[in-house]
Write a protein that holds these residues in place. Structure first.
Motif, mmCIF file in Angstrom:
data_model
loop_
_atom_site.group_PDB
_atom_site.id
_atom_site.type_symbol
_atom_site.label_atom_id
_atom_site.label_comp_id
_atom_site.label_asym_id
_atom_site.label_seq_id
_atom_site.Cartn_x
_atom_site.Cartn_y
_atom_site.Cartn_z
ATOM 1 N N GLY A 44 0.812 -1.207 0.000
ATOM 2 C CA GLY A 44 0.000 0.000 0.000
ATOM 3 C C GLY A 44 0.846 1.257 0.000
ATOM 4 N N GLY A 45 0.197 2.387 -0.228
ATOM 5 C CA GLY A 45 0.874 3.673 -0.183
ATOM 6 C C GLY A 45 1.559 4.036 -1.482
ATOM 7 N N THR A 46 2.483 4.990 -1.406
ATOM 8 C CA THR A 46 3.135 5.532 -2.596
ATOM 9 C C THR A 46 4.029 4.523 -3.302
ATOM 10 N N LEU A 47 4.498 3.507 -2.585
ATOM 11 C CA LEU A 47 5.368 2.482 -3.182
ATOM 12 C C LEU A 47 4.622 1.188 -3.481
ATOM 13 N N ARG A 48 3.305 1.236 -3.433
ATOM 14 C CA ARG A 48 2.496 0.033 -3.650
ATOM 15 C C ARG A 48 2.951 -0.727 -4.896
ATOM 16 N N GLY A 49 3.147 -2.033 -4.734
ATOM 17 C CA GLY A 49 3.547 -2.887 -5.835
ATOM 18 C C GLY A 49 5.051 -3.061 -5.979
ATOM 19 N N LEU A 50 5.852 -2.259 -5.262
ATOM 20 C CA LEU A 50 7.306 -2.382 -5.372
ATOM 21 C C LEU A 50 7.745 -3.769 -4.914
ATOM 22 N N LYS A 51 8.448 -4.471 -5.775
ATOM 23 C CA LYS A 51 8.934 -5.814 -5.476
ATOM 24 C C LYS A 51 10.192 -5.698 -4.622
ATOM 25 N N LEU A 52 10.182 -6.396 -3.492
ATOM 26 C CA LEU A 52 11.323 -6.381 -2.584
ATOM 27 C C LEU A 52 12.232 -7.577 -2.843
ATOM 28 N N ALA A 53 13.429 -7.545 -2.296
ATOM 29 C CA ALA A 53 14.401 -8.629 -2.466
ATOM 30 C C ALA A 53 13.793 -9.955 -2.017
ATOM 31 N N GLU A 54 14.033 -11.005 -2.773
ATOM 32 C CA GLU A 54 13.466 -12.324 -2.494
ATOM 33 C C GLU A 54 14.206 -13.032 -1.367
ATOM 34 N N VAL A 55 13.434 -13.582 -0.456
ATOM 35 C CA VAL A 55 13.980 -14.401 0.619
ATOM 36 C C VAL A 55 13.503 -15.838 0.449
ATOM 37 N N GLY A 56 12.494 -16.033 -0.384
ATOM 38 C CA GLY A 56 11.904 -17.361 -0.543
ATOM 39 C C GLY A 56 11.065 -17.685 0.672
ATOM 40 N N THR A 57 11.257 -18.874 1.226
ATOM 41 C CA THR A 57 10.499 -19.285 2.404
ATOM 42 C C THR A 57 11.182 -18.844 3.681
ATOM 43 N N GLY A 58 12.277 -18.111 3.551
ATOM 44 C CA GLY A 58 12.984 -17.624 4.721
ATOM 45 C C GLY A 58 14.330 -18.295 4.865
ATOM 46 N N ASP A 59 15.010 -17.975 5.916
ATOM 47 C CA ASP A 59 16.329 -18.523 6.210
ATOM 48 C C ASP A 59 16.339 -18.862 7.687
ATOM 49 N N ALA A 60 16.070 -20.132 8.009
ATOM 50 C CA ALA A 60 15.960 -20.550 9.403
ATOM 51 C C ALA A 60 17.246 -20.287 10.170
ATOM 52 N N ALA A 61 18.394 -20.518 9.549
ATOM 53 C CA ALA A 61 19.666 -20.314 10.234
ATOM 54 C C ALA A 61 19.853 -18.844 10.608
ATOM 55 N N ALA A 62 19.388 -17.950 9.770
ATOM 56 C CA ALA A 62 19.505 -16.517 10.047
ATOM 57 C C ALA A 62 18.261 -15.992 10.774
ATOM 58 N N HIS A 63 17.319 -16.870 11.104
ATOM 59 C CA HIS A 63 16.063 -16.512 11.770
ATOM 60 C C HIS A 63 15.250 -15.530 10.929
ATOM 61 N N LEU A 64 15.334 -15.666 9.608
ATOM 62 C CA LEU A 64 14.533 -14.825 8.725
ATOM 63 C C LEU A 64 13.252 -15.560 8.361
ATOM 64 N N ARG A 65 12.146 -14.964 8.714
ATOM 65 C CA ARG A 65 10.830 -15.493 8.408
ATOM 66 C C ARG A 65 9.995 -14.278 8.024
#
Length: 188
Positions: free
Chosen positions: A5-26
């Motif tokens: 939403g907002g002025t940047l609506r639709g901007l594609k962000l960097a892909e993480v996929g399903t996350g990175d459990a080792a880095a605790h990225l979810r």
């Protein structure tokens, strides 16, 4: 992942996929992020986003802080101590061209120390689930003067968090395995 939403609506962000459990990225899914911002904008507690100073703890990709900026927040401080998260956040800040509206801190969100700037009106936290890190981070933010009077805290967790005093829960919703808790700091 996209800004929803907002002025940047639709901007594609960097892909993480399903996350990175080792880095605790979810990463927070687009659906949950949209639900969070709908709660903030349309809730009975007033919209805290316009002009807000935002603190995004356990920022991961920075999507929550960047979404807030897209919707009218003034500045966002993104906090994460992971190397992979730092790289993702830097990439997303660049994609959004929000370098002037963001500060990236490589710091343990559960040990913030004293805030040397103005406190924050809107705080996001999405800690690794069921490790008690959210409770430690909020206690650290309160003790260090990071949370402004009347600030809204948006806390993602898998279970109901132990919200520390003086914060008061104002809403709580479940989206799949994510429980979103909104709490408010008392006015001065």
């Amino acid at each position: 992942m996209r800004i929803v939403g907002g002025t940047l609506r639709g901007l594609k962000l960097a892909e993480v996929g399903t996350g990175d459990a080792a880095a605790h990225l979810r990463p927070t899914s687009d659906r949950v992020r949209e639900a969070i911002f709908n709660l903030l904008v349309n809730g009975t507690h007033g919209n805290p986003i316009p002009g807000a100073r935002v603190l995004d703890l356990f920022a991961g990709t920075g999507a929550l802080g960047l979404e807030a900026l897209s919707r009218g927040a003034a500045h966002a401080v993104l906090v994460d101590d992971g190397a992979k998260a730092q790289a993702l956040i830097r990439s997303n800040i660049a994609k959004a061209r929000l370098g002037d509206a963001t500060t990236l801190l490589r710091q343990d969100a559960a040990r913030l120390g004293a805030n040397r700037d103005l406190p924050f009106d809107l705080i996001f936290l999405d800690p690794p689930y069921a490790k008690g890190l959210g409770e430690r981070a909020v206690a650290s933010a309160l003790a260090g003067g990071w949370i402004a009077p009347g600030a809204v805290v948006v806390w993602e967790e898998s279970r109901p968090p132990l919200v520390p005093v003086p914060l008061a829960v104002i809403d709580q919703r479940r989206y799949g395995d994510t429980l979103v808790t909104l709490a408010r700091a008392p006015e001065a």
